[in-house]
Design a protein around this motif. Structure first.
Motif, mmCIF file in Angstrom:
data_model
loop_
_atom_site.group_PDB
_atom_site.id
_atom_site.type_symbol
_atom_site.label_atom_id
_atom_site.label_comp_id
_atom_site.label_asym_id
_atom_site.label_seq_id
_atom_site.Cartn_x
_atom_site.Cartn_y
_atom_site.Cartn_z
ATOM 1 N N HIS A 20 0.849 -1.194 0.000
ATOM 2 C CA HIS A 20 0.000 0.000 0.000
ATOM 3 C C HIS A 20 0.883 1.242 0.000
ATOM 4 O O HIS A 20 2.014 1.212 0.514
ATOM 5 N N PRO A 21 0.404 2.351 -0.577
ATOM 6 C CA PRO A 21 1.211 3.581 -0.580
ATOM 7 C C PRO A 21 1.593 4.005 0.831
ATOM 8 O O PRO A 21 0.806 3.864 1.772
ATOM 9 N N LEU A 22 2.792 4.498 0.967
ATOM 10 C CA LEU A 22 3.264 5.045 2.240
ATOM 11 C C LEU A 22 2.937 6.532 2.245
ATOM 12 O O LEU A 22 3.562 7.326 1.555
ATOM 13 N N LEU B 221 15.473 9.140 2.916
ATOM 14 C CA LEU B 221 15.297 9.393 4.345
ATOM 15 C C LEU B 221 14.026 10.165 4.657
ATOM 16 O O LEU B 221 13.460 10.047 5.743
ATOM 17 N N MET B 222 13.526 10.977 3.716
ATOM 18 C CA MET B 222 12.418 11.883 3.981
ATOM 19 C C MET B 222 11.165 11.114 4.392
ATOM 20 O O MET B 222 10.971 9.951 4.034
ATOM 21 N N SER B 223 10.315 11.811 5.164
ATOM 22 C CA SER B 223 9.000 11.294 5.575
ATOM 23 C C SER B 223 9.100 10.019 6.399
ATOM 24 O O SER B 223 8.133 9.261 6.493
ATOM 25 N N GLY B 224 10.269 9.747 6.993
ATOM 26 C CA GLY B 224 10.418 8.548 7.803
ATOM 27 C C GLY B 224 10.254 7.261 7.029
ATOM 28 O O GLY B 224 9.839 6.232 7.582
ATOM 29 N N LEU B 225 10.611 7.273 5.723
ATOM 30 C CA LEU B 225 10.378 6.095 4.885
ATOM 31 C C LEU B 225 11.136 4.851 5.356
ATOM 32 O O LEU B 225 10.584 3.746 5.273
ATOM 33 N N HIS C 287 15.886 3.390 13.156
ATOM 34 C CA HIS C 287 17.109 3.953 13.716
ATOM 35 C C HIS C 287 17.908 2.800 14.325
ATOM 36 O O HIS C 287 17.389 2.047 15.153
ATOM 37 N N LEU C 288 19.151 2.678 13.926
ATOM 38 C CA LEU C 288 19.978 1.553 14.353
ATOM 39 C C LEU C 288 21.160 2.062 15.161
ATOM 40 O O LEU C 288 21.960 2.865 14.673
#
Length: 657
Positions: free
Chosen positions: A187-189, A225-229, A547-548
């Motif tokens: 589904h679209p994010l 990285l944008m939008s918390g992808l 986040h690692l």
């Protein structure tokens, strides 16, 4: 269904609304309440064929090259700038819809064929190219790969049916992305852009987790990285409950709350500005009235009528005269209309007396212009209506019997009588209004003459200026009413409350499910990282935002972005393999299991490390249903790690295709 009802009840309890309210809000926003577990989404490539005409000094002429890919790790080996990366880009073009970047060699290509298995379904992608653009393309599905390999077009007789066709690069990209989202059960994010609009990230964002970016990229998963992808990809690949629904709920709640806040802020700002305007105008008006009163008092001893009284009388008479003039204008218009109607009724009566066709059309419409183009209907056509019995509008013959002629004549006479009476009534009213207008005109002229004589006094100009200023400020104040508060929208407030409660409820579900998965995921990533040659790696900790944190070299904790490029590459591969392992252990649909890696040796990895990485990656790929395609210019490296049937190579300095 039980889970869906339970989710509705939990959201309703949290928002303190009814279950019907929850259903209505989610339905109005087009968001499903929950989602079933995702279907398995394995993706495998089997055959790539490229054909065209090479130009230039190196082996010019036509070519037709086929690559075959099996399970596990496959290496593409050739000297630099000899087509290795182009193979990855062509696979990407076929599956993603657009290449990540076009190499200079793509302009040689005329045909590109790719056979793949998408979520268990054999599919073929056939592209015809000219000057690096798609001129035609087709995707089709069939019963097995052996049949597809022999075809470049659908063949219903063999059970090979089309999925879509495209005639341009743009059309192909749009359709293949929609196809892959459907078959991969994705589904679209959705995310909010600066709180004003929703942005949907589709298949290209997911494909970033298949074709690894350059090691220096700060993204752990995917290439954006944008939008918390990265975190959203991680949640989808762990099949956390309704991951796609959660992003939609959070985004819509944020957009609606931001819109309400901006509307309320704008209303408050407008109120403050209006209050300041009214306050300043009222202060100016008070000062102007005081000045006018002072000037009026200065002329109170005069034997003449005061200027204030004269001005008031003149203004009153001017208003009455204007109203009377308007009434006379209105009555004149009514009289003209009544006169015109009486004239039309006279003509109509004459027509029905003299013409059978007029009697037949008596009860029909009588337009003066064409109802379609507004052009006037010519007199010649109206005369033809009488002479030749043809309609003045459409010119068709008017046929029928004239059986009610006496009734028509009587009705026409009644119409004329009514319109004559109406005209007379209008004339009487107009004459009465004219008399009143003349009377007011005389009184207004007299008052204006008095005012002009009074204005001859020395203080009149100053008084008139003060009077005009008062009138101006009174007018300005009248058009500056106080603004009301921004009205509440109960439906909007309810929707925001329900969506926020839904987001928190789904977040709780995610956190509960994540507790079961992330401990295993952390252990797998650390184990794989060590196998891939990350010396000193002790443990890792990954969260739902992808986040690692990496603990190494004696409990020294650093983030993923603090690692050197070689360690980033190892960790990216470890995360994807760990997703496959954890997904299999917990029986959830996860990463598609296809991995494209371009020149890993270039990412600051020592020779001994790259041997170890590829050796372990080969073993892990075979054990975890992972298909990996790696490019390298190191001929010895590939043969040290892989058997010959897993290597596709060109002689040193020769092109790969």
């Amino acid at each position: 269904m039980a889970e869906e009802v339970a989710l509705e009840n939990r959201i309703a309890a949290r928002a303190k609304v009814t279950v019907d309210d929850v259903r209505a809000v989610f339905e109005s926003q087009g968001i499903p309440l929950g989602a079933p577990p995702a279907r398995p989404r394995p993706l495998r490539i089997h055959r790539l064929r490229v054909a065209g005409v090479r130009t230039g000094a190196l082996e010019p002429g036509p070519f037709n090259t086929t690559f075959r890919f099996g399970d596990g790790l496959t290496a593409l080996v050739a000297s630099n700038l000899r087509g290795k990366s182009s193979v990855l880009e062509l696979v990407t073009w076929c599956l993603r819809g657009t290449p990540r970047e076009k190499s200079g060699a793509i302009h040689w290509l005329c045909e590109v064929d790719l056979d793949a298995t998408v979520a268990g379904q054999p599919m073929a992608f056939r592209l015809d190219l000219d000057n690096e653009e798609i001129t035609s393309a087709v995707a089709f599905a069939g019963p097995d790969l052996a049949v597809l390999e022999t075809l470049r077009a659908p063949d219903p007789a063999q059970g090979v049916l089309p999925l879509f066709r495209a005639a341009s690069s743009e059309s192909y990209a749009e359709q293949v992305q929609a196809l892959m989202m459907k078959w991969m059960d994705l589904h679209p994010l959705v995310s909010a852009k600066q709180g004003t609009s929703a942005v949907a990230h589709g298949w290209p964002a997911y494909f970033g987790a298949l074709y690894l970016p350059a090691a220096r990229s700060p993204a752990l998963l995917g290439d954006v990285l944008m939008s918390g992808l990265p975190g959203r990809l991680l949640q989808v690949f762990l099949d956390l409950p309704a991951a796609g629904v959660l992003t939609k709920v959070k985004t819509q709640a944020e957009l609606m709350a931001t819109a309400r806040k901006r509307r309320q802020s704008a209303a408050k700002t407008a109120q403050e500005e209006r209050t300041a305007q009214r306050q300043q105008t009222e202060e100016d008006l008070a000062a102007a009235r005081a000045r006018l009163e002072q000037l009026s008092a200065g002329s109170a001893g005069s034997d003449q009528e005061s200027l204030a009284d004269l001005a008031a009388t003149t203004m009153r008479l001017a208003t009455s005269w204007a109203d009377s003039q308007q009434a006379w204008d209105d009555l004149m218009r009514v009289h003209r209309q009544a006169k015109g109607q009486r004239q039309r009724d006279e003509k109509l009566l004459n027509d029905v007396r003299e013409s059978a066709i007029a009697r037949q059309l008596f009860h029909g419409l009588d337009p003066t212009t064409c109802p379609r183009c507004d052009q006037d209907i010519a007199a010649e056509r109206r005369q033809l209506e009488i002479d030749a019995h043809s309609c003045a509008v459409c010119a068709r013959p008017v046929e029928g019997d004239d059986e009610d002629s006496e009734d028509v004549l009587a009705e026409a006479e009644e119409r004329l009588q009514a319109s004559t009476q109406a005209e007379q009534a209008a004339r009487d009213a107009l004459e009465q209004a004219e008399t009143e207008l003349n009377r007011l005109s005389g009184e207004l002229n007299a008052a204006q003459e008095k005012l002009r004589r009074a204005d001859a006094a020395a203080r009149v100009p100053e008084y008139a200026k003060a009077r005009d200023e008062v009138l101006r400020l009174e007018g300005a104040l009248s058009v500056l009413p106080e603004l009301p508060d921004s009205p509440d929208d109960p439906a909007e407030d309810l929707a925001i409350k329900v969506l926020r409660a839904g987001a928190k409820t789904l977040e709780d579900d995610h956190a509960k499910e994540a507790d079961k998965l992330f401990a295993d995921l952390n252990e797998e990533i650390a184990d794989l990282g060590r196998k891939f040659g990350f010396a000193g790696l002790e443990s890792v900790s990954i969260d739902r935002a992808a986040h690692l944190d990496v603990t190494s070299d004696g409990e020294h904790v650093r983030s993923f972005t603090d690692q050197v490029p070689g360690e980033r590459l190892r960790l990216r591969i470890a995360v994807i393999v760990a997703l496959l392992r954890v997904g299999a252990a917990h029986q959830v649909s996860t990463h598609p299991g296809l991995l494209l890696i371009d020149s890993p040796k270039a990412e600051e990895i020592q020779d001994v490390d790259i041997h170890l990485l590829l050796h372990e990656l080969n073993a892990v790929a075979e054990a975890n249903q992972l298909q990996v395609l790696v490019t390298t210019a190191d001929f010895g490296l590939a043969h040290d790690v892989l058997p010959p049937d897993r290597i596709t190579e060109a002689a040193e300095g020769r092109p790969l295709w």
